[in-house]
Motif scaffolding. Structure first.
Motif, PDB file in Angstrom:
ATOM      1  N   ARG A  75       0.836  -1.200   0.000  1.00 57.85           N
ATOM      2  CA  ARG A  75       0.000   0.000   0.000  1.00 57.85           C
ATOM      3  C   ARG A  75       0.875   1.255   0.000  1.00 57.85           C
ATOM      4  N   VAL A  76       1.916   1.258   0.821  1.00 55.71           N
ATOM      5  CA  VAL A  76       2.805   2.418   0.883  1.00 55.71           C
ATOM      6  C   VAL A  76       3.500   2.637  -0.455  1.00 55.71           C
ATOM      7  N   LEU A  77       4.142   1.576  -0.965  1.00 53.51           N
ATOM      8  CA  LEU A  77       4.874   1.715  -2.228  1.00 53.51           C
ATOM      9  C   LEU A  77       3.935   2.027  -3.386  1.00 53.51           C
ATOM     10  N   GLY A  78       2.752   1.415  -3.386  1.00 53.07           N
ATOM     11  CA  GLY A  78       1.792   1.704  -4.454  1.00 53.07           C
ATOM     12  C   GLY A  78       1.364   3.161  -4.462  1.00 53.07           C
ATOM     13  N   ASN A  79       1.112   3.708  -3.309  1.00 56.96           N
ATOM     14  CA  ASN A  79       0.729   5.124  -3.233  1.00 56.96           C
ATOM     15  C   ASN A  79       1.871   6.031  -3.679  1.00 56.96           C
ATOM     16  N   LEU A  80       3.102   5.685  -3.300  1.00 57.28           N
ATOM     17  CA  LEU A  80       4.243   6.516  -3.711  1.00 57.28           C
ATOM     18  C   LEU A  80       4.427   6.483  -5.229  1.00 57.28           C
ATOM     19  N   VAL A  81       4.308   5.300  -5.819  1.00 63.06           N
ATOM     20  CA  VAL A  81       4.441   5.190  -7.279  1.00 63.06           C
ATOM     21  C   VAL A  81       3.302   5.917  -7.980  1.00 63.06           C
ATOM     22  N   ALA A  82       2.083   5.739  -7.482  1.00 62.70           N
ATOM     23  CA  ALA A  82       0.936   6.422  -8.096  1.00 62.70           C
ATOM     24  C   ALA A  82       1.086   7.933  -7.991  1.00 62.70           C
ATOM     25  N   ASN A  83       1.566   8.415  -6.845  1.00 59.28           N
ATOM     26  CA  ASN A  83       1.768   9.858  -6.672  1.00 59.28           C
ATOM     27  C   ASN A  83       2.831  10.380  -7.631  1.00 59.28           C
ATOM     28  N   ALA A  84       3.899   9.580  -7.849  1.00 56.31           N
ATOM     29  CA  ALA A  84       4.959  10.005  -8.769  1.00 56.31           C
ATOM     30  C   ALA A  84       4.434  10.129 -10.189  1.00 56.31           C
ATOM     31  N   HIS A  85       3.589   9.196 -10.612  1.00 58.69           N
ATOM     32  CA  HIS A  85       3.039   9.275 -11.971  1.00 58.69           C
ATOM     33  C   HIS A  85       1.987  10.368 -12.091  1.00 58.69           C
ATOM     34  N   ARG A  86       1.203  10.576 -11.022  1.00 60.26           N
ATOM     35  CA  ARG A  86       0.102  11.526 -11.100  1.00 60.26           C
ATOM     36  C   ARG A  86       0.601  12.977 -11.029  1.00 60.26           C
ATOM     37  N   HIS A  87       1.563  13.226 -10.150  1.00 57.68           N
ATOM     38  CA  HIS A  87       1.982  14.613  -9.911  1.00 57.68           C
ATOM     39  C   HIS A  87       3.374  14.924 -10.442  1.00 57.68           C
ATOM     40  N   GLY A  88       4.126  13.912 -10.859  1.00 60.84           N
ATOM     41  CA  GLY A  88       5.462  14.152 -11.401  1.00 60.84           C
ATOM     42  C   GLY A  88       5.507  13.851 -12.884  1.00 60.84           C
ATOM     43  N   ARG A  89       6.720  13.626 -13.347  1.00 64.39           N
ATOM     44  CA  ARG A  89       6.917  13.274 -14.757  1.00 64.39           C
ATOM     45  C   ARG A  89       7.898  12.108 -14.832  1.00 64.39           C
ATOM     46  N   GLY A  90       7.796  11.362 -15.913  1.00 65.75           N
ATOM     47  CA  GLY A  90       8.682  10.234 -16.101  1.00 65.75           C
ATOM     48  C   GLY A  90      10.087  10.673 -16.482  1.00 65.75           C
ATOM     49  N   PRO A  91      11.015   9.752 -16.413  1.00 63.01           N
ATOM     50  CA  PRO A  91      10.826   8.371 -15.973  1.00 63.01           C
ATOM     51  C   PRO A  91      10.700   8.263 -14.448  1.00 63.01           C
ATOM     52  N   VAL A  92       9.913   7.296 -14.003  1.00 60.39           N
ATOM     53  CA  VAL A  92       9.735   7.016 -12.581  1.00 60.39           C
ATOM     54  C   VAL A  92      10.473   5.729 -12.258  1.00 60.39           C
ATOM     55  N   SER A  93      11.234   5.760 -11.167  1.00 60.43           N
ATOM     56  CA  SER A  93      12.012   4.577 -10.797  1.00 60.43           C
ATOM     57  C   SER A  93      11.739   4.212  -9.343  1.00 60.43           C
TER      58      SER A  93
END
Length: 415
Positions: free
Chosen positions: A320-338
């Motif tokens: 849940r923690v990692l999923g939220n962090l990854v989702a937040n990176a894609h939603r509010h940031g820009r790629g590439p996401v690692s």
């Protein structure tokens, strides 16, 4: 309770001890000087009167042509030069000086011509009396300073200990422990004198109780609202599934799904707020968990495993923690996401504009997003709450070359 003066009491207690010491030293020095001057003047005055009386008798005998009394004579050896000069000039005077290794009170007056008539009085007893008085003043002053300093330090330490306890409780409250109370005994017994420290402790306890009541009311309201929304949303979701295909139906279903997600997030936050969450601990490989989270996210995310380790944790909460962090990176940031796994530390990074200043300074805030971004601002709040349940530390920073960094540090020994 430690016997030594604690570090927390150093500043105030040291200042009080220095102040007490300086005031004691000043007071004892003043009293010592006054006593010394008074006794010395009396002792010297009596010796001077005796010497002048003998000088008067010696002068009368000298003028009558009688033999001078013992200790009297004209220009006797050892007569101080300054006193002889005064006597030759026609005046009478006295002076204390060492003569044959002993303190002596001299009295001298004019004789005839350029000679001086002088008498000497043993001053040893008076000198010993003054020396003994000075030693007594020093010892009594040191004893008085020591006792006063000890009593003052004990009194100040009691006050600073109570202040330290109050400060500790305040820090616990600011850290989220709203059950913390000072419980100063003076506040519970109205017959005891109520000092300023007791007033501060009572005010802090009252504030904590009021804050706890308001927060619990807000938590109950959030939980009740989210719980009550589940039933109509379930019906709304079922009704939306019955609508004919088309763009309006897709919009309705999308909004219903968003409402259901928001409701579930609110329920999760309300459970986290109660602090009663329990872990389902098992041994998990972090690299495998990271791969599973990325596959479930459905967004292109690079997984880098620098050093894989097995940790004892709650897999569902960690995902849940990692999923939220990854989702937040894609939603509010820009790629590439690692997503990088390095031992018990997991770092999620994007290459967007980075976290806003308020989040870096104060942490995630509910229902707050920056610049009209999508979402309801609960993802990072839930991630932070679940990380605390896991016993992990979640920190947020911005990379020097741009992008947001979320670092999850898991405990080595498990959750």
């Amino acid at each position: 309770m430690r016997l030594a003066l604690p570090r927390w009491a150093g500043t105030l207690a040291t200042k009080a001890a220095v102040f007490i010491t300086v005031m004691c030293c000043a007071l004892t020095a003043l009293l010592g000087v006054l006593v010394h001057v008074s006794v010395t003047n009396q002792t010297v005055g009596r010796a001077r009167s005796e010497a002048l009386s003998r000088l008067t008798d010696a002068t009368a005998a000298y003028e009558a042509g009688d033999r001078p009394a013992p200790g009297a004579g004209v220009d006797p050896p050892g007569l101080p030069g300054a006193l002889r000069k005064l006597a030759v000039a026609g005046d009478r005077g006295t002076m204390v000086a060492d003569h044959q290794g002993r303190p002596t009170m001299w009295a001298a007056g004019p004789a005839d011509g350029s000679r001086a008539l002088a008498v000497q009085v043993d001053y040893s007893q008076q000198a010993r009396t003054i020396d003994g008085l000075d030693r007594a003043i020093l010892w009594s002053s040191a004893l008085a300073i020591g006792i006063t300093l000890l009593v003052g330090a004990l009194a100040v330490t009691r006050v600073t200990r109570r202040l330290h306890t109050t400060a500790q409780v305040a820090r616990r409250i600011s850290g989220g422990d709203l059950d913390a109370r000072v419980d100063d005994p003076r506040t519970k017994d109205p017959t005891r004198p109520q000092d300023e420290v007791a007033a501060v402790a009572a005010a802090l306890d009252s504030m904590a109780a009021s804050l706890q009541g308001k927060l619990q009311a807000e938590q109950r309201f959030t939980a009740d609202v989210a719980h009550e929304l589940r039933t109509p949303l379930t019906g709304l979701h079922a009704a939306a599934e019955l609508l004919p295909p088309g763009r309006p139906t897709e919009l309705v279903r999308d909004r219903v799904a968003a409402l259901r997600t928001l409701t579930e997030d609110l329920l999760e936050i309300s459970r986290l707020d109660t602090g009663r969450e329990r872990l389902d601990v098992d041994t998990e490989q972090l690299g495998a968990v990271a791969e599973r989270v990325v596959r479930g996210a459905g967004e292109p995310t690079e997984v880098v495993v620098v050093r894989d380790v097995a940790v004892e944790t709650d897999r569902r909460r960690l995902e849940r923690v990692l999923g939220n962090l990854v989702a937040n990176a894609h939603r509010h940031g820009r790629g590439p996401v690692s997503l990088t796994v390095d031992g018990a530390q997991v770092v999620v990074r994007d290459h967007g504009d980075g976290y806003p200043v308020y989040l870096l300074e104060h942490g995630p805030q509910r229902f707050r997003t920056e610049g009209g971004a999508k979402g309801h601002g609960l993802g990072l709040t839930i991630a932070l709450g679940q990380a605390e349940v896991l016993g992990a530390r979640l920190s947020f920073a911005n990379a020097e070359d741009g992008g947001a960094l979320a670092t999850l540090s898991l405990p080595v020994g498990g959750g």
